[in-house]
Design an enzyme around this catalytic site. Structure first.
Site, PDB file in Angstrom:
ATOM      1  N   ASP A 206      54.319 -12.729 -37.307  1.00 18.80           N
ATOM      2  CA  ASP A 206      54.483 -12.433 -37.811  1.00 18.80           C
ATOM      3  C   ASP A 206      55.249 -13.654 -38.945  1.00 18.80           C
ATOM      4  OD1 ASP A 206      57.822 -11.351 -38.531  1.00 18.80           O
ATOM      5  OD2 ASP A 206      58.382 -12.937 -36.388  1.00 18.80           O
TER       6      ASP A 206
ATOM      7  N   ASP B  70      59.215 -13.784 -40.774  1.00 17.87           N
ATOM      8  CA  ASP B  70      60.442 -14.193 -40.934  1.00 17.87           C
ATOM      9  C   ASP B  70      61.057 -14.676 -39.044  1.00 17.87           C
ATOM     10  OD1 ASP B  70      61.469 -13.657 -43.068  1.00 17.87           O
ATOM     11  OD2 ASP B  70      61.266 -11.727 -42.618  1.00 17.87           O
TER      12      ASP B  70
HETATM   13  C1  XBP Z   1      61.760  -8.929 -40.377  1.00 18.88           C
HETATM   14  C2  XBP Z   1      63.398  -8.084 -41.559  1.00 18.88           C
HETATM   15  C3  XBP Z   1      63.700  -8.634 -42.932  1.00 18.88           C
HETATM   16  C4  XBP Z   1      63.379  -9.607 -43.121  1.00 18.88           C
HETATM   17  C5  XBP Z   1      64.294  -9.697 -44.466  1.00 18.88           C
HETATM   18  O1  XBP Z   1      61.598  -8.610 -39.864  1.00 18.88           O
HETATM   19  O2  XBP Z   1      63.334  -7.559 -40.424  1.00 18.88           O
HETATM   20  O3  XBP Z   1      63.775  -7.206 -43.276  1.00 18.88           O
HETATM   21  O4  XBP Z   1      65.124 -10.020 -42.252  1.00 18.88           O
HETATM   22  O5  XBP Z   1      62.928  -9.029 -45.485  1.00 18.88           O
HETATM   23  P1  XBP Z   1      60.086  -9.037 -38.731  1.00 18.88           P
HETATM   24  P2  XBP Z   1      63.422  -8.112 -46.886  1.00 18.88           P
HETATM   25  O6  XBP Z   1      60.538 -10.574 -38.403  1.00 18.88           O
HETATM   26  O7  XBP Z   1      60.763  -8.677 -37.183  1.00 18.88           O
HETATM   27  O8  XBP Z   1      59.121  -9.033 -40.055  1.00 18.88           O
HETATM   28  O9  XBP Z   1      64.344  -7.436 -47.776  1.00 18.88           O
HETATM   29  O10 XBP Z   1      62.396  -7.900 -47.871  1.00 18.88           O
HETATM   30  O11 XBP Z   1      63.092  -6.839 -45.684  1.00 18.88           O
HETATM   31 MG    MG Z   2      60.919 -12.143 -36.768  1.00 21.98          MG
END
Ligand code: XBP
Ligand code: MG
Length: 262
Positions: A13, A15
């Site tokens: 993953d 973020d």
């Molecule tokens: C990550 C997200 C993303 C980021 C922002 O979740 O939910 O939406 O917050 O990115 P995970 P975008 O770590 O579970 O993949 O604005 O490009 O969506």
């Molecule tokens: Mg995440």
């Protein structure tokens, strides 16, 4: 170093896992985009934390607009505004990342390097936009970052974002590796549900926004790759140093003992 028996790939993953991108990255960039658009909306840290239950930045914004009397009433206008804000947000995010505001979490680079020398394949399964991944990894791994991660599945590549398993299913099929031969590295309950839904064992590195959330079904949960201490189940030995590929392989070999940890 030779490849640990049975462990063929690590699926990361982004973020919260590769980096703490949310509070000082996406949240700040959203607020800048609100300002660009002349909107009085601002997301403080606590509100953003609650909104993180909605995966996908644009989807998160659409959700937040449901409670705003000053959001457009007509669905097509609301949708257009969300797309505009989100596009601007991603540009601001890129600038923040390129300005050095977001570090990789400690222990990430070391584990990635170990995987590369041991022939353990590397993939990404994220619901973030591709431009955000490219910005982050371009800064930290250089322009050839995609040579490190041979498969990169982003928000644009799936119809259903996490907690739906689609991103992991796609990553595994592009890798050509069976799910049980891989380990997903995740930080959120939705991410864990997505990986597990794809049949992939998950190691959880707790991130700041999901520090206390109950997470079920991980093969290991701990404070981060920087520390061998504080993990459930505990690692053998002293707990000194960072989490190594041998440690991940150890949990992978014990994956039948899937448990839930508080
Ligand atoms: C990550 C997200 C993303 C980021 C922002 O979740 O939910 O939406 O917050 O990115 P995970 P975008 O770590 O579970 O993949 O604005 O490009 O969506
Ligand atoms: Mg995440």
């Amino acid at each position: 170093m030779s490849r640990p028996l049975g462990l063929q790939a690590l699926v990361w993953d982004v973020d919260g896992t590769l980096a703490e991108t949310e509070r000082d990255g996406h949240r700040v960039a959203f607020n800048m985009a609100f300002e660009d658009c002349g909107l009085p909306w601002r997301w403080d840290e606590a509100r953003y934390g609650r909104l993180l239950r909605i995966t996908g930045g644009r989807e998160r914004l659409m959700h937040d607009m449901q409670d705003r009397a000053d959001a457009p009433r007509v669905p097509s206008e609301r949708d257009a505004l969300a797309r505009d804000v989100h596009r601007r947000k991603n540009r601001h995010y890129e600038e923040l990342v390129q300005g050095g505001r977001i570090a990789l979490r400690p222990g990430v680079i070391e584990l990635v390097d170990e995987c590369r020398s041991a022939g353990v394949r590397l993939a990404i399964a994220t619901t973030t936009s591709r431009s955000n991944v490219a910005a982050l990894l371009g800064v930290h791994l250089g322009p050839d970052w995609s040579a490190t991660f041979e498969v990169v599945v982003c928000g644009e590549d799936v119809r259903h974002k996490k907690p739906d398993p689609e991103a992991f299913v796609l990553a595994m099929s592009r890798l050509g590796v069976g799910a049980v031969g891989a380990v997903a590295v995740e930080d959120s309950p939705g991410g864990v549900a997505a990986a597990r839904g794809a049949g992939c064992p998950v190691v959880v590195t707790r991130s700041s926004y999901f520090m206390d959330d109950p997470i079920e079904g991980a093969i290991a949960i701990g404070p981060g790759l920087h520390s061998r201490a504080g993990w459930h189940p505990a690692l053998p030995g002293t707990g000194v140093g960072r989490v190594t590929l041998a440690d991940i392989a150890h949990w992978h070999a014990l994956q039948d003992t899937v448990s839930s940890y508080p």
